[in-house]
Design a protein around this motif. Sequence first.
Motif, short mmCIF file in Angstrom:
data_model
loop_
_atom_site.label_atom_id
_atom_site.label_comp_id
_atom_site.label_asym_id
_atom_site.label_seq_id
_atom_site.Cartn_x
_atom_site.Cartn_y
_atom_site.Cartn_z
N ASN A 4 0.21 6.67 65.25
CA ASN A 4 -0.43 7.67 64.44
C ASN A 4 -2.28 7.47 64.77
N SER A 5 -2.74 8.58 65.11
CA SER A 5 -3.98 8.58 65.45
C SER A 5 -5.12 8.14 64.41
N SER A 6 -4.69 8.14 63.23
CA SER A 6 -5.71 7.15 62.25
C SER A 6 -5.49 5.76 62.39
N SER A 7 -4.69 5.24 63.06
CA SER A 7 -4.46 4.06 63.31
C SER A 7 -5.53 3.46 64.63
N ASP A 12 -10.93 5.09 63.45
CA ASP A 12 -11.19 4.43 62.47
C ASP A 12 -12.77 4.53 62.18
N GLU A 13 -13.40 4.86 63.19
CA GLU A 13 -14.92 5.22 62.76
C GLU A 13 -15.64 3.81 62.60
N LYS A 14 -15.00 2.77 63.30
CA LYS A 14 -15.76 1.34 62.92
C LYS A 14 -16.32 1.16 64.22
N PRO A 15 -17.66 1.25 64.33
CA PRO A 15 -18.37 0.75 65.49
C PRO A 15 -18.37 -0.44 65.76
N SER A 16 -18.16 -1.38 64.81
CA SER A 16 -17.86 -3.03 64.85
C SER A 16 -16.67 -3.29 65.87
N LEU A 17 -16.09 -2.27 66.19
CA LEU A 17 -14.76 -2.65 67.28
C LEU A 17 -15.12 -2.47 68.53
N TRP A 18 -16.36 -1.83 68.57
CA TRP A 18 -16.63 -1.39 70.00
C TRP A 18 -18.04 -2.27 70.66
N SER A 20 -21.41 -1.67 72.07
CA SER A 20 -22.39 -0.52 71.87
C SER A 20 -22.55 0.44 72.88
N GLU A 21 -22.21 0.19 74.14
CA GLU A 21 -22.02 1.27 75.35
C GLU A 21 -20.87 2.24 75.05
N GLY A 22 -19.99 1.24 74.62
CA GLY A 22 -18.63 2.04 74.37
C GLY A 22 -18.54 2.88 73.22
N TRP A 23 -19.55 2.52 72.12
CA TRP A 23 -19.35 3.58 70.86
C TRP A 23 -20.17 4.62 71.30
N GLU A 24 -21.42 4.39 72.01
CA GLU A 24 -22.23 5.66 72.39
C GLU A 24 -21.29 6.53 73.39
N TRP A 25 -20.60 5.84 74.15
CA TRP A 25 -19.48 6.98 75.05
C TRP A 25 -18.66 7.55 74.25
N VAL A 26 -18.05 6.83 73.27
CA VAL A 26 -17.20 7.62 72.32
C VAL A 26 -17.81 8.80 71.44
N LYS A 27 -18.99 8.31 71.11
CA LYS A 27 -19.53 9.55 70.03
C LYS A 27 -20.14 10.72 70.85
N THR A 28 -20.96 10.21 72.30
CA THR A 28 -21.41 11.33 73.10
C THR A 28 -20.38 12.27 73.75
N TYR A 74 -9.48 -1.72 71.59
CA TYR A 74 -8.02 -2.10 71.24
C TYR A 74 -7.74 -3.69 70.77
N ALA A 75 -8.38 -4.46 71.78
CA ALA A 75 -8.15 -5.95 71.61
C ALA A 75 -8.43 -6.39 70.36
N ARG A 76 -9.99 -5.74 70.08
CA ARG A 76 -10.81 -6.35 68.90
C ARG A 76 -9.67 -5.91 67.74
N TRP A 77 -9.35 -4.68 67.64
CA TRP A 77 -8.78 -4.11 66.55
C TRP A 77 -7.48 -5.05 66.44
N ALA A 78 -6.65 -5.27 67.41
CA ALA A 78 -5.39 -5.94 67.27
C ALA A 78 -5.61 -7.59 67.07
#
Length: 108
Positions: A4-7, A12-18, A20-28, A74-78
């Motif tokens: 499920n893509s929402s999982s 999740d739109e949770k920057p805390s899991l990423w 900082s460079e990864g979250w920027e990559w996701v958003k950009t 994913y590792a942080r989420w799991a």
Amino acid sequence: MLLNSSSLPMADEKPSLWLSEGWEWVKTNKIDAPLHWRKDSTQQWVYEFGLDGLLPIDPDAPVRHISYYEADAYARWAVVRPPTECEWESAAEGVDPAKGNFRISQGL
């Protein structure tokens, strides 16, 4: 890996899991799933494209074809940690890349 893509950490739109460079990559880059995942007609992530073409995503298979940032999120989420370089090299020892995907070629 959940289907499920929402999982997914990306959705999740949770920057805390990423990182900082990864979250920027996701958003950009407007990343919403691993690069080789594909949606079905109901817009659910159910296929992945690999060496054998388009196949159903196997929720019991190890996650693959993801970036470093996705693996870390994913590792942080799991609530697990990714393998260290030493652990990864040890696990890959004896695998002959010339023989292709050993999981598929050995019928596992």
